[in-house]
Design an enzyme around this catalytic site. Sequence first.
Site, mmCIF file in Angstrom:
data_model
loop_
_atom_site.group_PDB
_atom_site.id
_atom_site.type_symbol
_atom_site.label_atom_id
_atom_site.label_comp_id
_atom_site.label_asym_id
_atom_site.label_seq_id
_atom_site.Cartn_x
_atom_site.Cartn_y
_atom_site.Cartn_z
ATOM 1 C CB THR B 40 52.502 38.214 31.377
ATOM 2 O OG1 THR B 40 51.439 37.527 31.418
ATOM 3 C CG2 THR B 40 53.284 37.586 32.498
ATOM 4 C CG HIS B 43 50.721 41.785 35.491
ATOM 5 N ND1 HIS B 43 49.968 42.650 36.123
ATOM 6 C CD2 HIS B 43 49.876 41.223 34.521
ATOM 7 C CE1 HIS B 43 48.585 42.603 35.567
ATOM 8 N NE2 HIS B 43 48.546 41.490 34.846
#
Lengths: 347, 347, 347, 347
Positions: B40, B43
């Site tokens: 994450t 990202h």
Amino acid sequence: MKALRKARPEQGAQLESIPVPTPGPDEVLVRVRAASICGTDVHIYHWDRWSASRLHPPLTFGHEFCGTIEKVGSNVEGLREGEFVSAEMHVNCGRCLPCRVGQPHVCQFVKVIGIDQDGCFAEFVRIPARNIWKIDPAIPEHYAAIMDPLGNAVHTVLSGEIAGRTVAVTGCGPIGLMSIAVAKSCGCSTLIATEVNPHRRSLAKQMGADLALDPATDDVVGRAHEVTDGAGVDVLLEMSGHPTAIHQGFQMLRAGGRASLLGVSSQPIEFDLVADIIFKGVTVYGVYGRKMFETWHQMTELLKTGRLNLEPLFRERMPLDKFADAFTLLEKGEANKILFYPNGNPK
Amino acid sequence: MKALRKARPEQGAQLESIPVPTPGPDEVLVRVRAASICGTDVHIYHWDRWSASRLHPPLTFGHEFCGTIEKVGSNVEGLREGEFVSAEMHVNCGRCLPCRVGQPHVCQFVKVIGIDQDGCFAEFVRIPARNIWKIDPAIPEHYAAIMDPLGNAVHTVLSGEIAGRTVAVTGCGPIGLMSIAVAKSCGCSTLIATEVNPHRRSLAKQMGADLALDPATDDVVGRAHEVTDGAGVDVLLEMSGHPTAIHQGFQMLRAGGRASLLGVSSQPIEFDLVADIIFKGVTVYGVYGRKMFETWHQMTELLKTGRLNLEPLFRERMPLDKFADAFTLLEKGEANKILFYPNGNPK
Amino acid sequence: MKALRKARPEQGAQLESIPVPTPGPDEVLVRVRAASICGTDVHIYHWDRWSASRLHPPLTFGHEFCGTIEKVGSNVEGLREGEFVSAEMHVNCGRCLPCRVGQPHVCQFVKVIGIDQDGCFAEFVRIPARNIWKIDPAIPEHYAAIMDPLGNAVHTVLSGEIAGRTVAVTGCGPIGLMSIAVAKSCGCSTLIATEVNPHRRSLAKQMGADLALDPATDDVVGRAHEVTDGAGVDVLLEMSGHPTAIHQGFQMLRAGGRASLLGVSSQPIEFDLVADIIFKGVTVYGVYGRKMFETWHQMTELLKTGRLNLEPLFRERMPLDKFADAFTLLEKGEANKILFYPNGNPK
Amino acid sequence: MKALRKARPEQGAQLESIPVPTPGPDEVLVRVRAASICGTDVHIYHWDRWSASRLHPPLTFGHEFCGTIEKVGSNVEGLREGEFVSAEMHVNCGRCLPCRVGQPHVCQFVKVIGIDQDGCFAEFVRIPARNIWKIDPAIPEHYAAIMDPLGNAVHTVLSGEIAGRTVAVTGCGPIGLMSIAVAKSCGCSTLIATEVNPHRRSLAKQMGADLALDPATDDVVGRAHEVTDGAGVDVLLEMSGHPTAIHQGFQMLRAGGRASLLGVSSQPIEFDLVADIIFKGVTVYGVYGRKMFETWHQMTELLKTGRLNLEPLFRERMPLDKFADAFTLLEKGEANKILFYPNGNPK
């Protein structure tokens, strides 16, 4: 064929020669390779009160074994001569409510092979086809011979969550010892075993117990809280049937924990339902036999992993005619398994 | 203090100097020892569509870490300065229905530290006291830094029975790899991992997979049935989010099996509910976060046993200012964890 | 005897005269009292793609019925001539892994009476003894005739907790309607039914739905959140197989809820696993058939309470030779059950 | 304000005037509308051994009530003045292992309002905000006043499956009686209540019991097997704590059944673990308090359906100063609930 028989309702047993049984259309005949002696067999041998009330001699006893299929009944599908198998010796009726709702292991009308009909201390044993369990080739022969008691242990350990759980095992007879190995192989955390017999405590350590305590001299309840930051253990596996062990076991157990009970007391005990179960919100599972056949599937897969080391449990291997020696050895309470080889010596 | 910040809604990050946060009365301040980079975070670094829609810069990101308590809020009980801790970074509201009925991990109004408020890529991080989890001294520091993703793996593996079960793990990113080690340590039987990346397949074997197959070239469904006598595996752990892997995973799964889904697809997929779930009587668990705090308890106990070998997962350890190198390395998709040390080098 | 047969692989059916079947040693012969038409029978009548791929004419179809035992096979215990019975028409193999681990309802090699062998649209039907279920005298005859689909409903409703839970039922065909009555009798709270057909919506209200919404015109997702203070319903019972209903159903479901899926889609659908299952931590049960025989026990007990009012579901009762009328009526999609009486008119 | 107090460690109680409490930042002050008297309050009034060991006078007692929020602490979110509420009076610590793993109802360090700190037999009571439960407008005021004991009943009934199950309830005090209504509303089948007091047996029938037997004169075990075709009941709800009732209850229970125990014995009892739990494969749940707050959600939804008729349970409604009359009436053991109205008469 040779068969170890309880010929009369009295102590002891006789090695007799009887006809090889003929399997019915839904049965198979199994040539026994190895048979293991259960504590129940010792009771039968000594003809205790339970045996006298349950058994109807003459009877071939014995209910833990493995062997090869010798003959297959006419209706049987999916089994072939020569296959290496063990069997669930609890034959359920299939029609009572527990049987119909997925709990055949607590069938109201169960018949046990080796107790209610001729068992496996013989060259051959007759078994309903649906009770046969094929042995995976990865499983050693002597392990296959003790799948009945190992199944008790697996059923007990896996009757609730075990991975990442702290555990107390009260009582280190053969099934208690097996349950230690099973719990450890299933990811349990700290495992405390309690047992008065020092040989069995030593075996408990060999099977993987982190602590093997003597309940007569150690503060087992205190230690259980000490290693769990005061909470108590998540899981109690009660394998002794002894009132003191049961009492200690529930005191070792944390609020919200689970207790799986397998050990059999000889009589009712004084029990504090309020302190031990109700106010602590404990869940208790009564464990009988093996789930048919979920336990057998789980057990097979656990054995296939090779991480269940049961070697410390085995002791003598002997022919059937040495039965008197075997029962004498077992009286010493060493918690080791003795194997009979009715059809010739082990390889 | 130094903090790795997303200063503006755009790609990249900035190492900035910001004030040390002050904990509220129900919070603690933690001095970060080691922080780990999640997919994450990659990202967020690249500012993908999801990041752009969810985050409100400026923000310190990072949500996997361990450290020592530096300061304790005035209402906090049971925590002391100097204690070594990690934390559940999902802060649940406590008042919605899921929170009130024992499912705070799917709180309707969850706030995630490191996504919705300042996270742990910094010298200090502020955490609600009830989200702190004390680290058992038996757990190595670098393992304590990755309890967030390890908790995902433990939650997934233990969302149903695992002991004595055959397993397929589809997708071997870091959490998939951890789930292999967890499943094996919890007594699973044959475990088949599928993964297209050869480095990750190699890691899968190191973590304990019996088979690590390439779904692009191997007949993964055929192999799964082959090793289970035609039944299919008991358990599917879907860790990829990839449509093909999901499809294959459900085909590998036996009738009556369970599928636990953690992998996140970027969009809806075509799915055959009838063949894959309904006619096979499959149970599917959607897995999000970690059970608060049952997963943390199980994880702690599993780590304490010492049987979870996660070493193959670790790669570089670096100071916070080398963040650009870290994100570059992770883009290679090697499924290894990189640790930041915001307060000085690892011992 | 008279039997309604699919004589050839084409649309329609033929009423033929065939020999009364002879039960095998483990079977019974049942004189059919009342037989009910399933949606599957309508597909068979019309010879859709599924029928053409699965059935091998000539075949007597029909699999929902009750009747009296006419003849008992030689090995059968516990059943007597004249007993009033229904039967589980899924005949499981008993040897595959699901069968052996307590999941015979998802047997890998199931044979369905009325699909894979001659069924109950006839004066007599032959059934394995272990598939027979005796009917409690408190249960009306016409209810006994539909225990197969009612069992689907009971299995679906009771595949998770229902008491004190808010519920959405998507799709109000006969089994959806039955599931409403079952859920209500089991203590569910607010129940929202969705259905496009106004006659079926009206039946849904009669069966006990608190709200019966039209998914084409009502904001069903909005309403579900409105009546649950924004949380969504605790339980989804998906009975339609329709992509829109499935999509809406999962959106109506709260985080941490359970979805039990019975409705059969004709093809794969687009599905958002992440939003609908994973991030919401939802548990999904695929429901097939009836648990053997736990569902039958639960269903019997529910029927005995007298609180299941299924009367609105029944429509025509007719002799077997009016079959063409029956199938024509059912094409109208009214979700009512038509009963055949192959051995004479209803009392 | 007026408060009913245990002023000194001795029998009786005093109506005193004390200051209205001030809520802390995380608390609310509730104006008590109706308060109900628990059996525990009767013990406290009479100052039995348990009371003497647990309570530290002076103390306002009472822990079953409903009322309106009068004042809201500074940190409290989601609650407003004037809202109609009840409360979970077990205040859990939030930090012990049971609290952290989702079992706060068995918190190791629970404090009970009305026992360990001032309770609700007063015009106002101070409650932690997170213990407040808002009352749905569909729920009558007098029902809202007894959600504490009703929650015990709901917790007990729903600690396992109940729909389509036969049930025995041993002991028909108020919670036993409520459990009858709850079980019936949740789809249980035949329900047998056992109770020595004829008034309570009569209430049991009013609450929905199919049979209300006198264990002193009826063959309760025989009847339980008679109505279940010899199997025994599926579920035992033990609500008496009486050794004979417990013994009979387990004998009424079928093999494979579940027993949920709430009744509190005054001392350990003789118990046959082998016959009653182990050989029958029974599951036992110890039930304490209410699941926080899953039980409250289920209870609210059950009450909203309007199918729980608890009217037969209610008797006098009176102002606080008639307390002596109230306790005198309750000594008669009629199992009816008496309500206090500290802030004026009921509407």
